[in-house]
Design an enzyme around this catalytic site. Structure first.
Site, PDB file in Angstrom:
ATOM      1  N   GLU A 372       0.813  -1.214   0.000  1.00 19.10           N
ATOM      2  CA  GLU A 372       0.000   0.000   0.000  1.00 19.10           C
ATOM      3  C   GLU A 372       0.846   1.263   0.000  1.00 19.10           C
ATOM      4  O   GLU A 372       0.417   2.307  -0.500  1.00 19.10           O
ATOM      5  CB  GLU A 372      -0.964  -0.001   1.198  1.00 19.10           C
ATOM      6  N   PHE A 397      -6.803  -0.385   4.797  1.00 21.11           N
ATOM      7  CA  PHE A 397      -5.395  -0.579   4.468  1.00 21.11           C
ATOM      8  C   PHE A 397      -4.715   0.695   3.990  1.00 21.11           C
ATOM      9  O   PHE A 397      -3.493   0.729   3.848  1.00 21.11           O
ATOM     10  CB  PHE A 397      -5.237  -1.733   3.474  1.00 21.11           C
TER      11      PHE A 397
END
Lengths: 631, 631
Positions: A372, A397
């Protein structure tokens, strides 16, 4: 130093050596003058940068926006004295500005570089971000611009401990970014002592090679050798990025501090600076201009020309459609209208529905896998090249990339983040997958826009709005499918809201966003059956928020509000409402705030919304209690 | 299946094969019954886990808290059906609970594992966290407990793309954690398709070896081979962690789904489940108990015995002392009182002042270098072993670890985070180093405590308070030195505040925290010279907040407040104040909120506090305006 300087454009290595000393001297002069900064971290990389700027970086300093320019990113942003000394050496910053303004209030020569300066692509200073950002720029160069510019990133050795560096090298290899070169200044010393690997160059080499890079090593103070490896790097490796590990000495050139602990982030007192400058051969005033791009970049764009106007997807009121589905529908539709719209996802595109865009426009979709930080950094890099990036993953996330989002705001990047699976509404997967902090996190980002649609029509319209929204914008989407509330063509400006129920006799205002809008509507219906009129506001724009509508509601309903949100109590929709109401003068308010206080577990969405106390039943009960107390 | 089962304690490999099939069948039964879950991700790892649990994991299932137990962490938390099927196989969860309760509302068998279950150390489900957490547990085992327990972590292949995995392996090698084994289930398929490296085991091996691990590979379905590599892993390598790459097949054992895309996170419909169970040889009901620890753990503690009561540092009122200095002073003092207090830092200990503890107690200090995710994860792992971890870095850089902090709350970990260099107050280094989102971020964490002292006395007292504070606690410290406000011995309970100026004629309440307390005091003094009395509150406890004192102030000063904070407008001190005041019934309020709206640059602290409009001058002006409007 008299008269206008004539720039040197063909620069031999002996001049480069002089230039390197100039960069050191100017790094010392600027930081000592400021009383703050990192001279020794600048001095270790001065030889490398002198060679790079004088002989390899293709850059038209008079046209920083030229499309064919190489990119130079200081991932070790604390070496800003070196970067700004380069800007002086190429003649775009004066010596007066360098020495007189560095780190001063109001100066563009800030402690760490930011794009306030036209020659700086991204803000750095939080380590481990410049290289991931550079991956995004190189992706644009190779796959979108299809221009031969190179991306040069100067890294520190301390930041090699950041996982994000390895996410970046992994993706650079996966995407075969031969246009990317990372130069690691291995000066052995971090802030408070030796780095983890010190001068263990072999280990660095093994790691970078294992991650797929072509690796070169060099004595970072041997100008001939540097010139040789940079020549190799500029040519590029076959289908691989290049990483150069340069063994250097922190504080190089000033014997009193060379390779000594205790000199990170510390400037030399005036007398010491004088000794250092003397040892370095005194001040110099070389004006150098290295090579410029040899391409006619303006004709070489891969994404030229306007697209066709998009028809946003339309939905029938009452049909059940998830907002994440609408995101995918809208993004795929907008791909035709905006040839420079690109999408990225963190290996969950079938959940976020980014896969719809990926299928329609595979050349403009970048799979970032489960990384991410790199997902957001790549989007930042793409925005440097003026693409319109949409990056998606589960909203929970994006917490993984908060430092990157924060820094993207300092970079003045235009980023569009879309997080799915927010709140307890997701159901059985449990709290690890539930975004319950994301609104607080994203509202606190400087200049951000935070959107949370309740239905497919508004979600699609807001995706369209995000295309034109500057800064960091974030949309939160819901896992489940809920009834479409709005007719096709309804307008959803950023900063607006929708009043879904309104009557002159409203006794209370219900404010929801996303899934709780549906709960507010159900509560209002039940209340109406018992003779209580409730105004219902769909606060789809959480930041900026529709203050006027909230104030009108406060005036109309005696300052009585019930706010329900699928988020922890702090910093989300409730805060947006109270901040707006209190910012506009004295007001008597009674606000009941329903949100997720306890740690949720698994269950059905209905069970979890009920357990959190944010469903229609609890909203209705809150209204009855509130009105009873008001009497 | 009649009568009580007798557990098998010496388990041959043919029984292990049966156990593996049972784990597969039970993974299917539980997930199909729930209609949700990840059966195929469980089936790929079933053989490995069967061998591990039956023959290598030393664990007393009747005493999950036994100090000598090995640790088993599912970093791939979505394989919860497999984990819970193991719990059935060892007899701690019934078949009825496994099949009837998995993923149901109120069940402890949540979608992803959490420590609601006594056999689970940490919550997982956000990938790339279980291994970093395991590094913390292994650090405790090797350096603090000095017990021979091993830490076994099951990783997925998709999560190898997370940088945090490489931060973990890097630190595992640096700290020579031979008690740590990571087993990577390389099943080639992620959520939406193939992983980045698929079955390129060689590349995985090169990467893990380059990061310092002893690497083993195995066919993850060859029980004999698995037994062999786990035997090697259990013995440990010389001064290195072990990483096992197991080549596996997703959905192994059911031919309809083996190695097929589209089956991630998807349960088998009932008829399909029946076919799968038939192909797997039907239901089984083995009860197995593998080895137990062979150590008398209770006598083997390295940190036994109470320490001596600490004398907190004392400061003279009026002296200038930075709160970060007080943090270091207090932590070093408390180290003597609490033998299980440990500290970690992200390579900035000379700035956060954690170095004072490191010098006093080098055996209880862990340098994490510049790897903030691992910094927090190591603290989580240490808390699993009941240590009292304090982790520090610049407050801005805790944003790097937000996903880990969020997950730590789900883990019910007791973590103490201390972030220095908050706000624009830091001065010349610029916005990349300024924490301006940290209060919002930390307040939104479930069950968190957020502290922001204004002087050294309160800072030291709050460090002491954090030792006994459950959950995630965060203290924000200031770079600069400001006058000590409080006498030694003053009390600073969590959830309290200090009223520094108070008079029956107070016209307004000024609320500050940290550096703005000093600005509020200066403003109050100036206002007093002009005949305006202002109450001043030091809101050192931002969460929980002292509602009673705020409400009393509202009642005493006509609901008039000026709140000043060195943080972005959203989610910080201002929100804490308004949330508290509005949560307690209708109230007429006029709140002027001064905070950092624009992007700051470099400058002196004074210049930047002034430019942000949060210094005494602006507080005073806000009061004059507010009172003028009230008239």
């Amino acid at each position: 130093m008299t008269g206008p300087r004539q720039p040197l454009t063909t620069i031999d290595l002996s001049t480069v050596r002089e230039l390197a000393q100039q960069l050191r001297v100017d790094s010392i002069r600027s930081s000592t003058s400021a009383g703050s900064g990192h001279p020794t971290s600048s001095m270790s990389a001065a030889d490398i940068l002198a060679v790079l700027v004088a002989r390899h970086l293709r850059y038209d300093w008079d046209e920083p926006g030229a499309r064919g320019n190489d990119h130079l990113i200081f991932s070790k942003g604390h070496a800003s004295p070196l970067l700004y000394s380069i800007f002086k050496a190429v003649g775009v910053v004066s010596d007066e500005e360098l020495v007189g303004e560095y780190r001063r209030f109001g100066s563009r020569l800030q402690g760490h570089p930011t794009p306030v300066l036209p020659w700086v692509d991204v803000a750095t200073g939080s380590l481990g971000q410049g290289l991931p950002d550079g991956v995004g720029v190189a992706l644009a160069g190779k796959y979108l611009d299809r221009l031969p510019y190179r991306v040069w990133v100067l890294c520190g050795d301390s930041e090699m401990a950041e996982g994000s560096i390895w996410e970046a090298l992994d993706k650079a290899a996966y995407y075969e970014l031969r246009n990317l070169t990372a130069i690691v200044d291995v000066n052995r010393l971090g802030q408070r002592g030796p780095t983890e690997l010190e001068w263990d160059i072999d280990t660095y080499v093994r790691r970078a090679e294992a991650f797929g890079a072509r690796v070169l090593t060099v004595d970072g103070h041997d100008v001939d050798a540097i010139d040789s490896v940079l020549t190799q790097a500029a040519d590029g490796a076959a289908r691989r990025p290049t990483v150069i590990f340069a063994r250097t000495i922190k504080g190089r050139g000033f014997s009193e501090v060379e390779d000594r602990e205790g000199w990170h982030g510390r400037t030399f007192p005036k007398d010491m600076a004088e000794r250092a400058i003397a040892e370095l051969g005194g001040e110099r005033n070389l004006l150098v201009r290295g090579p410029v791009p040899d391409i006619d970049a303006d004709t070489a764009t891969a994404v030229d020309g306007p697209g066709t106007s998009a028809t946003l997807p339309s939905y029938s009121v009452g049909d059940r459609v998830a907002t994440r589905q609408a995101y995918g529908d809208a993004l795929a539709a907008l791909g035709g209208q905006y040839p420079n719209l690109v999408a990225l996802d963190g290996e969950v595109s079938n959940s976020t529905h980014a896969d719809q865009f990926a299928k329609a426009y595979p050349d403009r979709y970048f799979e970032m896998f489960i990384a991410e930080q790199q997902l957001v950094a790549a989007a930042v890099g793409l925005s440097v090249r003026h693409y319109i990036p949409f990056a998606s993953t589960f909203a929970a996330f994006f917490t993984r990339a908060y430092d990157f989002i924060r820094m993207a705001a300092i970079s003045r990047a235009d980023l569009r983040l879309v997080g799915s699976h927010c709140g307890v509404e997701i159901g059985a997967d449990g709290p690890s997958q539930m975004a319950l902090e994301d609104l607080a996190m994203m509202r606190a980002v400087q200049g951000s826009t935070v959107l949370y649609p309740s239905d497919a029509t508004s979600a699609a319209a807001l995706v369209d709005a995000m295309v034109g929204t500057p800064g960091i914008s974030f949309m939160r989407t819901t896992r489940g499918a809920y009834p479409v509330l709005y007719e096709t063509g309804a307008r959803f400006p950023v900063g607006g809201s929708k009043v879904l129920r309104s009557d002159p006799s409203d006794a209370v205002t219900l404010v929801g966003a996303g899934v709780t809008v549906h709960e507010c509507l159900a509560a209002a219906d039940r209340l109406a059956e018992r003779g209580v009129r409730a105004r219902v506001i769909d606060l789809y724009s959480v930041k900026p928020v529709d203050t006027a509508t909230l104030i009108a509601a406060a005036d109309a309903t005696g300052g009585r509000f019930v706010v329900a949100e699928d988020h922890h109590p702090e910093g989300g929709v409730g805060s947006a409402v109270t901040d707006a109401l209190l910012a506009h003068g004295p007001r008597s308010l009674t606000i009941v705030h329903l949100s997720v206080h306890e740690m949720p577990g698994s269950g059905t969405p209905e069970e979890l919304l009920n357990a959190a106390g944010i469903d229609a039943e609890h909203i209705e009960a809150a209204v009855h209690n509130l009105l009873a107390e008001s009497r």
